[in-house]
Write a protein that holds these residues in place. Structure first.
Motif, PDB file in Angstrom:
ATOM      1  N   MET A  34       0.819  -1.185   0.000  1.00 34.42           N
ATOM      2  CA  MET A  34       0.000   0.000   0.000  1.00 34.42           C
ATOM      3  C   MET A  34       0.871   1.260   0.000  1.00 34.42           C
ATOM      4  O   MET A  34       0.622   2.187  -0.761  1.00 34.42           O
ATOM      5  CB  MET A  34      -0.933   0.005   1.215  1.00 34.42           C
ATOM      6  N   TRP A  35       1.885   1.293   0.859  1.00 37.35           N
ATOM      7  CA  TRP A  35       2.731   2.483   0.947  1.00 37.35           C
ATOM      8  C   TRP A  35       3.493   2.716  -0.346  1.00 37.35           C
ATOM      9  O   TRP A  35       3.736   3.870  -0.728  1.00 37.35           O
ATOM     10  CB  TRP A  35       3.686   2.373   2.132  1.00 37.35           C
ATOM     11  N   ASP A  36       3.855   1.617  -1.022  1.00 37.07           N
ATOM     12  CA  ASP A  36       4.559   1.762  -2.297  1.00 37.07           C
ATOM     13  C   ASP A  36       3.656   2.421  -3.336  1.00 37.07           C
ATOM     14  O   ASP A  36       4.116   3.251  -4.128  1.00 37.07           O
ATOM     15  CB  ASP A  36       5.026   0.398  -2.816  1.00 37.07           C
ATOM     16  N   ALA A  37       2.384   2.060  -3.344  1.00 38.28           N
ATOM     17  CA  ALA A  37       1.447   2.643  -4.298  1.00 38.28           C
ATOM     18  C   ALA A  37       1.267   4.137  -4.026  1.00 38.28           C
ATOM     19  O   ALA A  37       1.214   4.945  -4.964  1.00 38.28           O
ATOM     20  CB  ALA A  37       0.107   1.927  -4.221  1.00 38.28           C
ATOM     21  N   ILE A  38       1.182   4.491  -2.755  1.00 43.76           N
ATOM     22  CA  ILE A  38       1.032   5.910  -2.404  1.00 43.76           C
ATOM     23  C   ILE A  38       2.284   6.681  -2.797  1.00 43.76           C
ATOM     24  O   ILE A  38       2.208   7.771  -3.389  1.00 43.76           O
ATOM     25  CB  ILE A  38       0.724   6.064  -0.897  1.00 43.76           C
ATOM     26  N   ALA A  39       3.435   6.114  -2.499  1.00 41.14           N
ATOM     27  CA  ALA A  39       4.695   6.771  -2.859  1.00 41.14           C
ATOM     28  C   ALA A  39       4.812   6.931  -4.371  1.00 41.14           C
ATOM     29  O   ALA A  39       5.253   7.983  -4.857  1.00 41.14           O
ATOM     30  CB  ALA A  39       5.874   5.973  -2.309  1.00 41.14           C
ATOM     31  N   SER A  40       4.408   5.922  -5.115  1.00 46.52           N
ATOM     32  CA  SER A  40       4.458   6.004  -6.577  1.00 46.52           C
ATOM     33  C   SER A  40       3.532   7.098  -7.099  1.00 46.52           C
ATOM     34  O   SER A  40       3.884   7.833  -8.035  1.00 46.52           O
ATOM     35  CB  SER A  40       4.066   4.668  -7.205  1.00 46.52           C
ATOM     36  N   ALA A  41       2.344   7.205  -6.513  1.00 44.12           N
ATOM     37  CA  ALA A  41       1.391   8.229  -6.943  1.00 44.12           C
ATOM     38  C   ALA A  41       1.931   9.630  -6.650  1.00 44.12           C
ATOM     39  O   ALA A  41       1.824  10.537  -7.492  1.00 44.12           O
ATOM     40  CB  ALA A  41       0.046   8.022  -6.251  1.00 44.12           C
ATOM     41  N   ILE A  42       2.539   9.806  -5.496  1.00 47.97           N
ATOM     42  CA  ILE A  42       3.128  11.112  -5.149  1.00 47.97           C
ATOM     43  C   ILE A  42       4.277  11.441  -6.099  1.00 47.97           C
ATOM     44  O   ILE A  42       4.385  12.575  -6.590  1.00 47.97           O
ATOM     45  CB  ILE A  42       3.579  11.133  -3.679  1.00 47.97           C
ATOM     46  N   LYS A  43       5.102  10.466  -6.390  1.00 49.20           N
ATOM     47  CA  LYS A  43       6.211  10.673  -7.328  1.00 49.20           C
ATOM     48  C   LYS A  43       5.669  11.063  -8.698  1.00 49.20           C
ATOM     49  O   LYS A  43       6.200  11.976  -9.347  1.00 49.20           O
ATOM     50  CB  LYS A  43       7.076   9.419  -7.422  1.00 49.20           C
ATOM     51  N   TRP A  44       4.600  10.391  -9.150  1.00 40.58           N
ATOM     52  CA  TRP A  44       4.018  10.706 -10.453  1.00 40.58           C
ATOM     53  C   TRP A  44       3.550  12.155 -10.489  1.00 40.58           C
ATOM     54  O   TRP A  44       3.755  12.865 -11.469  1.00 40.58           O
ATOM     55  CB  TRP A  44       2.836   9.776 -10.757  1.00 40.58           C
ATOM     56  N   VAL A  45       2.927  12.629  -9.397  1.00 37.67           N
ATOM     57  CA  VAL A  45       2.455  14.012  -9.334  1.00 37.67           C
ATOM     58  C   VAL A  45       3.629  14.979  -9.511  1.00 37.67           C
ATOM     59  O   VAL A  45       3.539  15.955 -10.269  1.00 37.67           O
ATOM     60  CB  VAL A  45       1.704  14.276  -8.006  1.00 37.67           C
ATOM     61  N   PHE A  46       4.724  14.717  -8.828  1.00 38.17           N
ATOM     62  CA  PHE A  46       5.887  15.608  -8.943  1.00 38.17           C
ATOM     63  C   PHE A  46       6.538  15.509 -10.325  1.00 38.17           C
ATOM     64  O   PHE A  46       7.078  16.496 -10.830  1.00 38.17           O
ATOM     65  CB  PHE A  46       6.914  15.304  -7.843  1.00 38.17           C
ATOM     66  N   ASP A  47       6.497  14.348 -10.941  1.00 38.46           N
ATOM     67  CA  ASP A  47       7.101  14.162 -12.259  1.00 38.46           C
ATOM     68  C   ASP A  47       6.226  14.702 -13.396  1.00 38.46           C
ATOM     69  O   ASP A  47       6.701  14.902 -14.510  1.00 38.46           O
ATOM     70  CB  ASP A  47       7.398  12.676 -12.514  1.00 38.46           C
ATOM     71  N   HIS A  48       4.931  14.898 -13.152  1.00 40.06           N
ATOM     72  CA  HIS A  48       3.976  15.351 -14.177  1.00 40.06           C
ATOM     73  C   HIS A  48       3.139  16.509 -13.643  1.00 40.06           C
ATOM     74  O   HIS A  48       1.924  16.376 -13.462  1.00 40.06           O
ATOM     75  CB  HIS A  48       3.068  14.191 -14.597  1.00 40.06           C
ATOM     76  N   PRO A  49       3.730  17.666 -13.402  1.00 35.60           N
ATOM     77  CA  PRO A  49       3.000  18.766 -12.763  1.00 35.60           C
ATOM     78  C   PRO A  49       1.824  19.292 -13.592  1.00 35.60           C
ATOM     79  O   PRO A  49       0.777  19.636 -13.025  1.00 35.60           O
ATOM     80  CB  PRO A  49       4.062  19.852 -12.554  1.00 35.60           C
ATOM     81  N   ALA A  50       1.949  19.355 -14.904  1.00 38.98           N
ATOM     82  CA  ALA A  50       0.842  19.871 -15.725  1.00 38.98           C
ATOM     83  C   ALA A  50      -0.361  18.929 -15.653  1.00 38.98           C
ATOM     84  O   ALA A  50      -1.504  19.375 -15.478  1.00 38.98           O
ATOM     85  CB  ALA A  50       1.292  20.056 -17.170  1.00 38.98           C
ATOM     86  N   GLU A  51      -0.104  17.624 -15.781  1.00 36.65           N
ATOM     87  CA  GLU A  51      -1.196  16.651 -15.698  1.00 36.65           C
ATOM     88  C   GLU A  51      -1.813  16.641 -14.297  1.00 36.65           C
ATOM     89  O   GLU A  51      -3.033  16.541 -14.139  1.00 36.65           O
ATOM     90  CB  GLU A  51      -0.713  15.249 -16.055  1.00 36.65           C
ATOM     91  N   ALA A  52      -0.967  16.760 -13.281  1.00 33.23           N
ATOM     92  CA  ALA A  52      -1.464  16.781 -11.904  1.00 33.23           C
ATOM     93  C   ALA A  52      -2.333  18.009 -11.663  1.00 33.23           C
ATOM     94  O   ALA A  52      -3.386  17.919 -11.015  1.00 33.23           O
ATOM     95  CB  ALA A  52      -0.295  16.766 -10.923  1.00 33.23           C
TER      96      ALA A  52
END
Length: 80
Positions: free
Chosen positions: A1-19
């Motif tokens: 579960m924590w890995d999924a949350i961490a991945s989602a947070i990383k995705w947000v930082f890596d894709h600011p326009a989409e986020a």
């Protein structure tokens, strides 16, 4: 579960326009679903249903008490 949350947070930082676009769409959805207009419609609908039930109950009571004769409405005297 924590890995999924961490991945989602990383995705947000890596894709600011989409986020940012996701955030805008999410905010719009919340405002449409829970904004004043939506809540007012829900409240008015609820009030209408309550008023209809009250009217039916009042009509039932009036119709059932008018059909009884005064003798049937009297409480019998308790046995001594």
């Amino acid at each position: 579960m924590w890995d999924a949350i961490a991945s989602a947070i990383k995705w947000v930082f890596d894709h600011p326009a989409e986020a940012q676009e996701m955030g805008r769409r999410g905010r719009d959805l919340v405002l449409r679903s829970f904004g004043w207009e939506s809540e007012a419609k829900t409240l008015l609908s609820f009030n209408s249903r309550v008023a209809a039930r009250v009217a039916r109950a009042r009509s039932f009571v009036i119709n059932n008490t008018r059909q009884r004769s005064p003798e049937t409405c009297q409480n019998p005297e308790p046995d001594a």
